[in-house]
Design an enzyme around this catalytic site. Structure first.
Site, PDB file in Angstrom:
ATOM      1  N   ASN A   1       4.158  -4.897  16.152  1.00 31.93           N
ATOM      2  CA  ASN A   1       3.103  -5.784  16.655  1.00 31.93           C
ATOM      3  C   ASN A   1       3.310  -6.015  18.150  1.00 31.93           C
ATOM      4  O   ASN A   1       3.647  -7.109  18.603  1.00 31.93           O
ATOM      5  CB  ASN A   1       3.141  -7.107  15.883  1.00 31.93           C
TER       6      ASN A   1
ATOM      7  N   ASP B   1       1.104  -5.610  20.728  1.00 30.31           N
ATOM      8  CA  ASP B   1       0.002  -5.983  21.606  1.00 30.31           C
ATOM      9  C   ASP B   1       0.072  -7.480  21.887  1.00 30.31           C
ATOM     10  O   ASP B   1       1.014  -8.163  21.475  1.00 30.31           O
ATOM     11  CB  ASP B   1      -1.348  -5.581  21.004  1.00 30.31           C
TER      12      ASP B   1
ATOM     13  N   ASP C   1       2.929  -9.937  20.891  1.00 32.42           N
ATOM     14  CA  ASP C   1       2.919 -10.767  19.685  1.00 32.42           C
ATOM     15  C   ASP C   1       4.252 -10.731  18.952  1.00 32.42           C
ATOM     16  O   ASP C   1       4.632 -11.700  18.293  1.00 32.42           O
ATOM     17  CB  ASP C   1       1.808 -10.297  18.741  1.00 32.42           C
TER      18      ASP C   1
ATOM     19  N   HIS D   1      10.092  17.216  37.969  1.00 39.08           N
ATOM     20  CA  HIS D   1       9.191  16.917  36.859  1.00 39.08           C
ATOM     21  C   HIS D   1       8.592  18.190  36.271  1.00 39.08           C
ATOM     22  O   HIS D   1       8.203  19.104  37.005  1.00 39.08           O
ATOM     23  CB  HIS D   1       8.053  16.007  37.324  1.00 39.08           C
TER      24      HIS D   1
ATOM     25  N   ASP E   1       0.856  -1.193   0.000  1.00 46.19           N
ATOM     26  CA  ASP E   1       0.000   0.000   0.000  1.00 46.19           C
ATOM     27  C   ASP E   1       0.891   1.241   0.000  1.00 46.19           C
ATOM     28  O   ASP E   1       1.006   1.955   0.992  1.00 46.19           O
ATOM     29  CB  ASP E   1      -0.918  -0.021   1.222  1.00 46.19           C
TER      30      ASP E   1
ATOM     31  N   ASP F   1      -4.568 -10.870  14.881  1.00 42.54           N
ATOM     32  CA  ASP F   1      -3.126 -10.665  14.751  1.00 42.54           C
ATOM     33  C   ASP F   1      -2.774 -10.186  13.344  1.00 42.54           C
ATOM     34  O   ASP F   1      -1.863  -9.377  13.156  1.00 42.54           O
ATOM     35  CB  ASP F   1      -2.388 -11.965  15.068  1.00 42.54           C
TER      36      ASP F   1
ATOM     37  N   ASP G   1       0.500   4.045  -1.650  1.00 40.43           N
ATOM     38  CA  ASP G   1      -0.187   5.342  -1.658  1.00 40.43           C
ATOM     39  C   ASP G   1      -1.006   5.574  -0.393  1.00 40.43           C
ATOM     40  O   ASP G   1      -1.733   6.553  -0.280  1.00 40.43           O
ATOM     41  CB  ASP G   1      -1.059   5.507  -2.898  1.00 40.43           C
TER      42      ASP G   1
ATOM     43  N   ASP H   1       3.697   8.653  36.811  1.00 42.71           N
ATOM     44  CA  ASP H   1       5.139   8.434  36.724  1.00 42.71           C
ATOM     45  C   ASP H   1       5.494   7.093  36.105  1.00 42.71           C
ATOM     46  O   ASP H   1       6.567   6.934  35.516  1.00 42.71           O
ATOM     47  CB  ASP H   1       5.769   8.524  38.118  1.00 42.71           C
TER      48      ASP H   1
ATOM     49  N   CYS I   1       0.070  13.721  39.141  1.00 48.12           N
ATOM     50  CA  CYS I   1       1.044  12.670  39.449  1.00 48.12           C
ATOM     51  C   CYS I   1       0.353  11.347  39.765  1.00 48.12           C
ATOM     52  O   CYS I   1       0.888  10.275  39.478  1.00 48.12           O
ATOM     53  CB  CYS I   1       1.908  13.069  40.637  1.00 48.12           C
TER      54      CYS I   1
ATOM     55  N   GLU J   1      -2.507 -10.798  21.691  1.00 48.52           N
ATOM     56  CA  GLU J   1      -3.850 -11.202  21.262  1.00 48.52           C
ATOM     57  C   GLU J   1      -4.571 -12.092  22.258  1.00 48.52           C
ATOM     58  O   GLU J   1      -5.792 -12.061  22.360  1.00 48.52           O
ATOM     59  CB  GLU J   1      -3.770 -11.926  19.913  1.00 48.52           C
TER      60      GLU J   1
ATOM     61  N   ASP K   1      -3.672   4.295   1.180  1.00 45.20           N
ATOM     62  CA  ASP K   1      -5.132   4.416   1.200  1.00 45.20           C
ATOM     63  C   ASP K   1      -5.797   3.161   1.735  1.00 45.20           C
ATOM     64  O   ASP K   1      -7.014   3.012   1.660  1.00 45.20           O
ATOM     65  CB  ASP K   1      -5.660   4.734  -0.195  1.00 45.20           C
TER      66      ASP K   1
END
Length: 690
Positions: free
Chosen positions: A168, A170, A179, A495, A137, A190, A139, A376, A672, A172, A141
């Site tokens: 990747n 996360d 993953d 901070h 892909d 996935d 372009d 924090d 905080c 599943e 879109d």
């Protein structure tokens, strides 16, 4: 959503790459006819003189209907039966307009003649044409189009090009393992985290004997991506196998750090093979985020020699950056901790979040183990590509007792996790020291995703605390929110959220910068004193806290000197923020906050004298502000009255939350002790002008 595959019928050879043609040299031999495999969209180049018999002076060319050729230098004669003069620079450029149905179904011949135009010999090329394109892909879109001419490079901006891949990161299956750490595809969801890449081929039922297709990546790129292949020609919930073991087998691993190159099947006829590209790591100091994947057509030379690549197609991806979200974006979910002593704080936060209409997630004592500093420990952001988007939590290296929360409780399906570890950690590595501005324009340069803000020691300081280098490197490498370094080492905790915040506004730039201001506090208190309220007291009604009158505060020369120093530190940062964010004085609101100096390791550092109202939580038009316990005038806290006056002009509602004992006394405040996940920007990062 899944990336789509373009259904256009436009043949690949009609889309030429700008500024270049793929030209391959081939030999003409009058003694032996040659079989040549040709890739549609490329050209074969034959030196006519090199293969000519001795005494050759002329030549002629004949070919079948699907073969085209040109001669350089060009000749005035155009007929295939013409006798054309031969010189040492004569070159034949050969191409074919469409893929073959059968092997060697096209032919071109070159006949050589002497000066009397007697035949000396004939060179014959038997031609087989195939279409081969590796598509992405490019372009942006959400559709994998056919042979985009810009697929082999990457360019920023609204008119830019180049494919995008997500890390990747996360998990599943709630197995609490990202993953990217497992070398298989485990579910349909996935696949959504990966970028579709399509191999499109067209030609005879099989490649000529010994020819093969091979996909390959560099050793460096293999640290950043993996590539899987689908054994199905379709993608969708209805056709994908449901059982885990079957699913894994349906998407074998093709390329990885253990396998830099692998042969891929040529299916014959007109065919498509889907591949899935998985990002493994974010841009960083040693990785600019760009990776290349190559597909080569190999030709056999002999059994004793390796195959030779005769055509290579390349696609380029950029790994999507991690993006922070400022206070001006819409909240989704608020996170706080429950501890044995923060009942009042938690009650106030519950009421604020409920009335604002957002979700509240509470991290209970068994998980936080007494560590209440939610801000924090982590920072929420997201990653984005044309085909998919999901939130990603950046886990700080502080690793207090709350350290397991981001990984154990937040990491999950479509919720990623990234961290940077360091053995050299100090208070400035906590993410109360990591903020991001709303979008700004500075001297004509747009920052549509805002700018990251971190606190440091002065650059000229020989000693001092700084954010650990691995986190700084990570933040800079994301490119799309160019960081600003402020001076925060003057604070005990150190901070930036102790002296600054952003709130939404209906005018000007769409926000205001709030800065803590001892000058504003003394001005307010002197005005109250002049109005006869000098004996009103701060901290009234608080257990274990001695109330103090305004008269006594205003008479303390040493205390005033301390706050003059603090105001100087804040003013230095004010100048930096005005310059780096393109702000005017009208874009800044001074919030009355006083500080006191305490000794730390032989140096004086500042901490808030009363609850720091700048250290707030912003939930749309609702603000959760530390209750300051200031002097009461006409039954109302004068500091609260002033804060409401400053904020209500922007259409913002102030809610004051009692965090005195459970947060302020422990050197923190509302911000905080809380964190907010927000909706992503509408603006797409790849459209930035870089």
């Amino acid at each position: 959503m899944f990336q789509q595959i373009s259904q256009t019928d436009a043949p690949a050879f009609k889309k030429k790459r700008p500024g270049q043609e793929y030209i391959r040299t081939c030999r003409l031999d009058v003694k032996n006819a040659a079989s040549v495999l040709h890739v549609v969209g490329t050209k074969l180049e034959a030196n006519l003189s090199r293969g000519a018999p001795p005494r050759s002076k002329f030549f002629s060319v004949k070919c079948t209907a699907d073969v085209q050729y040109t001669i350089n230098p060009p000749s005035e004669e155009t007929s295939q039966l013409s006798y054309l003069p031969l010189n040492k620079n004569s070159v034949l450029l050969i191409s074919m307009s469409r893929a073959s149905q059968d092997e060697n179904d096209n032919k071109l011949s070159v006949q050589y003649y002497d000066e009397n135009k007697d035949v000396l010999g004939k060179a014959i090329l038997h031609l087989t044409a195939v279409e081969i394109t590796l598509d992405v892909d490019a372009d942006r879109d959400g559709v994998v189009e056919k042979n985009n001419p810009n697929k082999g490079s990457w360019k920023w901006g609204p008119n830019g090009h180049g494919a995008i891949v997500l890390v990747n990161c996360d998990a599943e299956w709630y197995f609490k393992r990202p993953d990217s750490e497992q070398d298989y595809i485990s579910s349909v969801s996935d696949l959504k985290d990966m970028s579709l890449m399509v191999l499109r081929t067209k030609g005879p039922a099989a490649l000529p004997k010994g020819h093969k297709l091979r996909m390959h990546i560099s050793q460096g790129d293999a640290q950043s991506i993996r590539v899987f292949r689908s054994t199905s020609t379709e993608v969708g919930n209805d056709v994908l196998p449901k059982q885990f073991s079957q699913f894994v087998k349906s998407f074998p691993l093709v390329l990885s750090s253990e396998s830099l190159s692998q042969e891929v099947s040529y299916l014959g006829g007109e065919a498509e093979t889907n591949f899935y590209v998985e990002g493994l790591r974010f841009p960083d100091k040693d990785f600019d985020g760009l990776i290349s994947i190559n597909l080569s057509l190999l030709e056999p030379i002999s059994s004793a020699l390796p195959e030779t690549p005769i055509f290579t197609d390349k696609v380029v991806f950029r790994v999507a950056p991690w993006i922070m979200t400022p206070n001006t974006l819409k909240p989704v979910e608020v996170f706080v901790c429950s501890t044995y002593d923060n009942y009042d704080f938690l009650k106030g936060m519950k009421n604020l979040v409920r009335s604002s209409g957002y979700k509240l997630k509470i991290c209970h004592q068994y998980m936080n183990r007494g560590d209440r500093w939610m801000q924090d420990e982590l920072e929420f952001g997201y990653i984005d590509a044309p085909h998919h988007q999901f939130p990603v939590v950046l886990d700080s290296p502080r690793d207090g007792k709350l350290k397991d929360f981001p990984y154990e409780e937040i990491l999950g399906p479509d919720f990623g996790h990234v961290t940077r570890a360091s053995d050299d950690v100090n208070s400035l590595d906590s993410f109360g020291n990591l903020e991001v501005s709303p979008p700004v324009t500075v001297n004509g340069k747009n920052y549509p995703l805002g700018r990251i803000i971190i606190g440091m020691a002065f650059a000229t300081a020989t000693e001092g605390r700084n954010m650990t280098q691995v986190v700084q490197d990570f933040l800079w490498a994301q490119k799309v929110q160019e960081p600003i370094a402020l001076f925060s080492d003057w604070l005990y905790v150190g901070h930036v959220d102790e002296f600054m915040s952003f709130v939404p506004a209906p005018d000007r730039k769409g926000f205001r910068l709030l800065l803590a201001s001892p000058d504003a506090a003394f001005k307010l208190f002197r005005g109250l004193q002049n109005d006869g309220h000098g004996q009103t007291k701060l901290f009234e009604g608080l257990e274990n806290e001695d109330p103090i009158t305004l008269d006594k505060i205003l008479s303390g020369k040493g205390f005033q000197a301390e706050n003059i120093y603090v105001q100087g530190c804040i003013d230095w940062n004010r100048d930096v923020l005005k310059r780096e964010l393109g702000l005017d004085e009208e874009d800044i609101i001074d919030v009355p906050v006083l500080f006191k100096l305490v000794m730390e390791n032989g140096e004086y550092k500042a901490e808030a004298y009363y609850p720091d109202m700048v250290n707030m939580i912003v939930l749309g038009k609702n603000l959760g502000i530390p209750k300051p316990f200031g002097p009461k005038v006409n039954g109302r806290c004068a500091l609260e009255t002033e804060m409401c006056s400053l904020m209500e002009g922007l259409g913002l509602t102030c809610t004051f939350i009692n965090d005195f004992a459970s947060y302020h006394k422990l050197l923190g405040e509302v911000h905080c002790g809380s964190n907010v996940r927000r909706e992503p920007f509408d603006f797409k990062w790849w459209n930035m002008a870089m």
